[in-house]
Scaffold this motif. Structure first.
Motif, PDB file in Angstrom:
ATOM      1  N   ASP A 209       0.800  -1.228   0.000  1.00 56.84           N
ATOM      2  CA  ASP A 209       0.000   0.000   0.000  1.00 56.84           C
ATOM      3  C   ASP A 209       0.833   1.279   0.000  1.00 56.84           C
ATOM      4  OD1 ASP A 209      -2.340  -1.570  -0.019  1.00 56.84           O
ATOM      5  OD2 ASP A 209      -2.176  -1.875   2.145  1.00 56.84           O
ATOM      6  N   GLU A 210       0.711   2.109   1.051  1.00 58.07           N
ATOM      7  CA  GLU A 210       1.385   3.413   1.040  1.00 58.07           C
ATOM      8  C   GLU A 210       2.910   3.302   0.951  1.00 58.07           C
ATOM      9  OE1 GLU A 210      -2.550   4.091   3.154  1.00 58.07           O
ATOM     10  OE2 GLU A 210      -0.952   2.582   3.205  1.00 58.07           O
ATOM     11  N   VAL A 212       4.540   1.088  -0.854  1.00 58.50           N
ATOM     12  CA  VAL A 212       4.822   0.912  -2.287  1.00 58.50           C
ATOM     13  C   VAL A 212       4.714   2.256  -2.991  1.00 58.50           C
ATOM     14  CG1 VAL A 212       4.134  -0.240  -4.421  1.00 58.50           C
ATOM     15  CG2 VAL A 212       3.998  -1.471  -2.242  1.00 58.50           C
ATOM     16  N   MET A 213       3.721   3.039  -2.602  1.00 54.94           N
ATOM     17  CA  MET A 213       3.571   4.371  -3.186  1.00 54.94           C
ATOM     18  C   MET A 213       4.763   5.263  -2.839  1.00 54.94           C
ATOM     19  SD  MET A 213      -0.494   4.947  -2.425  1.00 54.94           S
ATOM     20  CE  MET A 213      -0.560   6.570  -3.175  1.00 54.94           C
ATOM     21  N   LEU A 214       5.258   5.135  -1.584  1.00 43.60           N
ATOM     22  CA  LEU A 214       6.434   5.896  -1.179  1.00 43.60           C
ATOM     23  C   LEU A 214       7.656   5.454  -1.978  1.00 43.60           C
ATOM     24  CD1 LEU A 214       7.899   7.908   0.651  1.00 43.60           C
ATOM     25  CD2 LEU A 214       8.093   6.093   2.382  1.00 43.60           C
ATOM     26  N   GLU A 215       7.799   4.149  -2.172  1.00 44.78           N
ATOM     27  CA  GLU A 215       8.918   3.630  -2.966  1.00 44.78           C
ATOM     28  C   GLU A 215       8.896   4.219  -4.372  1.00 44.78           C
ATOM     29  OE1 GLU A 215      10.820  -0.734  -3.763  1.00 44.78           O
ATOM     30  OE2 GLU A 215       8.681  -0.525  -4.221  1.00 44.78           O
ATOM     31  N   ASN A 216       7.761   4.169  -5.015  1.00 49.77           N
ATOM     32  CA  ASN A 216       7.654   4.691  -6.384  1.00 49.77           C
ATOM     33  C   ASN A 216       7.816   6.204  -6.430  1.00 49.77           C
ATOM     34  OD1 ASN A 216       7.266   2.296  -7.930  1.00 49.77           O
ATOM     35  ND2 ASN A 216       5.202   2.122  -7.093  1.00 49.77           N
ATOM     36  N   THR A 220      10.576   8.116  -8.727  1.00 48.44           N
ATOM     37  CA  THR A 220      10.178   9.165  -9.668  1.00 48.44           C
ATOM     38  C   THR A 220      10.853  10.487  -9.330  1.00 48.44           C
ATOM     39  OG1 THR A 220       8.037   8.100 -10.030  1.00 48.44           O
ATOM     40  CG2 THR A 220       8.217  10.430 -10.635  1.00 48.44           C
ATOM     41  N   TYR A 221      10.901  10.805  -8.035  1.00 48.46           N
ATOM     42  CA  TYR A 221      11.531  12.050  -7.603  1.00 48.46           C
ATOM     43  C   TYR A 221      13.014  12.064  -7.960  1.00 48.46           C
ATOM     44  CZ  TYR A 221      13.062  15.873  -4.578  1.00 48.46           C
ATOM     45  OH  TYR A 221      13.613  17.045  -4.098  1.00 48.46           O
ATOM     46  N   ALA A 222      13.690  10.946  -7.720  1.00 46.11           N
ATOM     47  CA  ALA A 222      15.129  10.859  -8.015  1.00 46.11           C
ATOM     48  C   ALA A 222      15.393  10.991  -9.511  1.00 46.11           C
ATOM     49  CB  ALA A 222      15.687   9.547  -7.489  1.00 46.11           C
ATOM     50  N   LEU A 223      14.613  10.309 -10.333  1.00 43.33           N
ATOM     51  CA  LEU A 223      14.805  10.366 -11.781  1.00 43.33           C
ATOM     52  C   LEU A 223      14.546  11.783 -12.311  1.00 43.33           C
ATOM     53  CD1 LEU A 223      13.093   7.013 -12.860  1.00 43.33           C
ATOM     54  CD2 LEU A 223      15.545   7.497 -12.795  1.00 43.33           C
ATOM     55  N   VAL A 461       4.865  14.951  -1.560  1.00 40.30           N
ATOM     56  CA  VAL A 461       3.403  15.019  -1.434  1.00 40.30           C
ATOM     57  C   VAL A 461       2.704  14.982  -2.789  1.00 40.30           C
ATOM     58  CG1 VAL A 461       1.466  16.481  -0.702  1.00 40.30           C
ATOM     59  CG2 VAL A 461       3.421  16.111   0.839  1.00 40.30           C
ATOM     60  N   PRO A 462       3.148  15.768  -3.786  1.00 50.00           N
ATOM     61  CA  PRO A 462       2.468  15.707  -5.094  1.00 50.00           C
ATOM     62  C   PRO A 462       2.543  14.323  -5.740  1.00 50.00           C
ATOM     63  CG  PRO A 462       3.863  17.654  -4.946  1.00 50.00           C
ATOM     64  CD  PRO A 462       4.219  16.788  -3.780  1.00 50.00           C
ATOM     65  N   LEU A 463       3.634  13.590  -5.467  1.00 47.39           N
ATOM     66  CA  LEU A 463       3.799  12.263  -6.059  1.00 47.39           C
ATOM     67  C   LEU A 463       3.040  11.194  -5.284  1.00 47.39           C
ATOM     68  CD1 LEU A 463       7.653  12.519  -6.735  1.00 47.39           C
ATOM     69  CD2 LEU A 463       5.825  12.676  -8.431  1.00 47.39           C
ATOM     70  N   MET A 464       2.886  11.393  -3.980  1.00 46.52           N
ATOM     71  CA  MET A 464       2.155  10.442  -3.140  1.00 46.52           C
ATOM     72  C   MET A 464       0.656  10.713  -3.137  1.00 46.52           C
ATOM     73  SD  MET A 464       4.019   8.141  -1.267  1.00 46.52           S
ATOM     74  CE  MET A 464       3.241   7.967   0.342  1.00 46.52           C
TER      75      MET A 464
END
Length: 469
Positions: A209-210, A212-216, A220-223, A461-464
C-alpha cells in the motif's frame, strides 16, 4: 571461506575477457613512474591480499627490466639479420650466409617468445592493482566535510573528526519507538519480512500500500531530479557478464571477502549489485570526441547483494537487504574535469537529501574504505533515530581511468601540433536513490508515535497524493 564460495569469488576475479568485453590496456611505464604512489595506495587500502599486490607491483618493475634487456638483445639480432639479408639481396647467396640467417631467425624466436610471456605476466600484474588514491584522502578514519539539516550548531571553521571527541549524545538520541521495523510490521502492517523469509529467504521483504507508493515516489523524484541536472534517464539489465563485473573493479576486498555478487551457475553472468556495472559497460570500446564529454546518465535498476553481514537481529529491517530498487548516476568525462565532477555529484546528493528534510553528515572516506576502482569517495550518512546511529544512504566515487582502461573507453584529443591522440576517459558514479535505506530514514524521522502517522516529506506530497499515512 568455504570451497564453493572461494570458487565463485575466483570466477569473477579471474574472469577472462569475453567476445564482447575487451581485454583492457595498461601502461607499465606510467605505473613505474608512479611506483611509490601505487605502493602507498596498496598499503593504505589494507586489502586482504596486500602482500600479493605488493609482490605484483615489484614484479612489474623486475620483469620490465628483464624485458628491456631482452629487447636490446632482440634489436641486435634484428640488425644482424638485416645485414645478412642485404648481403644475400646483393648477390652473396652463400651457404654460410643462409646458415647464419637461419640461426639468427632461431635466436630471434628464442628471445621474442619469453618477451611475450613476460608481457602477459605484466598485464595480469597491472590488472590486479587497485587505483591510486587522492592525496587529500584521510588514511584511517572518515573526515566530516559538512552537515545536512543538522540538529546541532555547526561551526564551519572547525574540521570535525568522524565519531571524534565531540559529544552529540544529547542531540542524537536513540528512540526505540521510532524503529522502522516495528512501525512498519507491527504498528502499520506495511511491510512483511517473515513471509518473505519463507518464500525467498532471509533479508527479503514485501512492501504494501502506502509504502509501495512511497517507494515509487522516491524513484520518480530521483529520476526527475537527475534529469533536471542534465542526466539522461535509462533502465538497464539486472545481470551482466562476469568479465564486465571484474573490469569495473568488483572483486574481494578487506570488507568483502566472500563477494557481494550473486553468480549465475554454469554461466559467465551474475546479478548486478549496482547499475554502475551495466552503465560502464554501455560505452565500452567507445571512442568519443572531446566535445561530446561529459556524458551523464542516470539509471533505475534492481540491485542484488549477498550482504554477508546482514544476518541476525542487529541489522533487522531495510538497512541490509538482498534485493532492492536503486537509482544510480554515472559520468564519463575528461581527466582534467573529473575532480570537479566528483564535487558536483556530491553536491547533487546533498541537495537531494536536504530537500527530503533528512539530517545527515557528508564524509570524505579514508583509503582503507575504498574499493579497488575508487580514487576518492564521499559517503552521506543519515541520522536514523530508531537505529540510534548514522547510516550510509549515498556514495559517490571518482574512478579516474581504472574502469576506462579495462573497458577501452576513450576520447579523441589533439596535441599542440594538431596530431590526434586517443586518451582514456575518467568515470565517476554515485547513488541517486538507494530506496530501502531512504524509506527507513523517512519513517524513523517522520513517524509520530502519538498519532501512529508518518508525515510525507513535502517534495513527495504531489507524487504520493497525501501528506501523511
Amino acid at each position: 571461506m568455504n570451497k564453493n564460495k572461494a570458487f565463485k569469488v575466483e570466477a569473477i576475479v579471474n574472469s577472462k575477457p569475453s567476445r564482447s568485453v575487451p581485454k583492457g590496456n595498461f601502461s607499465r611505464m606510467n605505473i613505474l613512474k608512479q611506483y611509490d604512489d601505487y605502493k602507498k595506495a596498496i598499503i593504505e587500502r589494507q586489502p586482504e591480499n596486500k602482500n600479493q599486490l605488493l609482490e605484483n607491483l615489484m614484479g612489474i618493475k623486475n620483469i620490465s627490466n628483464q624485458i628491456e634487456d631482452k629487447n636490446k638483445t632482440f634489436v641486435e639480432i634484428q640488425k644482424k639479420r638485416k645485414m645478412v639479408e642485404n648481403e644475400i639481396k646483393s648477390g652473396a647467396k652463400t651457404v654460410e650466409n643462409f646458415s647464419i640467417l637461419k640461426q639468427l631467425k632461431k635466436n630471434s624466436i628464442a628471445v621474442s617468445k619469453p618477451i611475450e610471456e613476460m608481457e602477459a605476466t605484466i598485464f595480469e600484474y597491472c590488472n590486479s592493482l587497485p587505483n591510486l588514491v587522492d592525496p587529500s584522502n584521510p588514511s584511517r578514519k572518515p573526515k566530516i566535510v559538512s552537515w545536512i539539516n543538522p540538529k546541532h550548531k555547526v561551526d564551519p571553521s572547525v574540521v570535525e573528526e568522524y565519531q571524534g571527541d565531540r559529544d552529540y549524545s544529547d542531540v542524537y538520541v536513540k528512540d526505540e519507538k521510532l524503529d522502522h521495523y516495528t512501525i512498519l510490521t507491527r504498528q502499520k502492517s506495511l511491510m512483511d519480512f517473515y513471509t518473505a523469509s519463507n518464500t525467498s529467504g532471509s533479508n527479503c521483504y514485501y512492501l504494501f500500500d502506502e509504502l509501495v507508493m512511497l517507494e515509487n515516489a522516491l524513484i520518480t523524484y530521483a529520476l526527475t531530479f537527475a534529469k533536471s541536472k542534465g542526466f539522461s534517464i535509462t533502465s538497464t539489465p539486472s545481470f551482466a557478464k562476469t568479465p564486465l563485473i571484474a573490469a569495473c573493479g568488483y572483486r574481494p576486498t578487506q570488507r568483502d571477502m566472500e563477494s557481494q555478487i550473486y553468480t549465475l551457475e554454469n554461466t559467465q553472468q551474475a546479478l548486478i549489485a549496482t547499475s554502475e556495472i551495466t552503465l560502464a559497460g554501455y560505452e565500452m570500446t567507445k571512442v568519443f570526441s572531446k566535445s561530446e564529454l561529459p556524458i551523464k546518465k542516470c539509471a533505475i535498476s534492481r540491485a542484488f547483494r549477498k550482504e554477508a553481514d546482514a544476518q541476525g537481529t542487529a541489522v533487522k529491517g531495510l538497512y541490509r537487504v538482498h534485493e532492492f530498487n536503486k537509482v544510480e548516476l554515472f559520468v564519463w568525462t575528461t581527466p582534467d574535469k573529473s575532480n570537479e565532477t566528483l564535487e558536483e555529484l556530491k553536491d547533487l546528493q546533498v541537495e537531494l537529501i536536504k530537500s527530503l528534510g533528512l539530517t545527515a553528515q557528508v564524509l570524505q572516506m579514508p583509503n582503507n574504505d575504498l574499493g579497488a576502482p575508487a580514487y576518492k569517495k564521499y559517503d552521506i550518512e543519515c541520522w536514523m533515530p530508531g537505529k540510534g546511529a548514522f547510516g550510509e544512504i549515498t556514495s559517490t566515487s571518482n574512478c579516474t581511468d581504472f574502469q576506462s582502461r579495462r573497458l577501452l573507453t576513450r576520447y579523441r584529443d589533439f596535441d599542440d601540433e594538431n596530431r590526434m591522440l586517443f586518451k582514456y576517459v575518467h568515470t565517476l558514479n554515485g547513488t541517486c536513490m538507494a530506496v530501502p535505506r531512504v524509506i527507513l530514514a523517512i519513517v524513523e524521522n517522520y513517524y509520530n508515535p502519538e498519532t501512529n502517522r508518518i508525515t510525507v516529506p513535502e517534495v513527495l506530497v504531489p507524487l504520493m497524493g497525501m501528506k501523511e499515512f
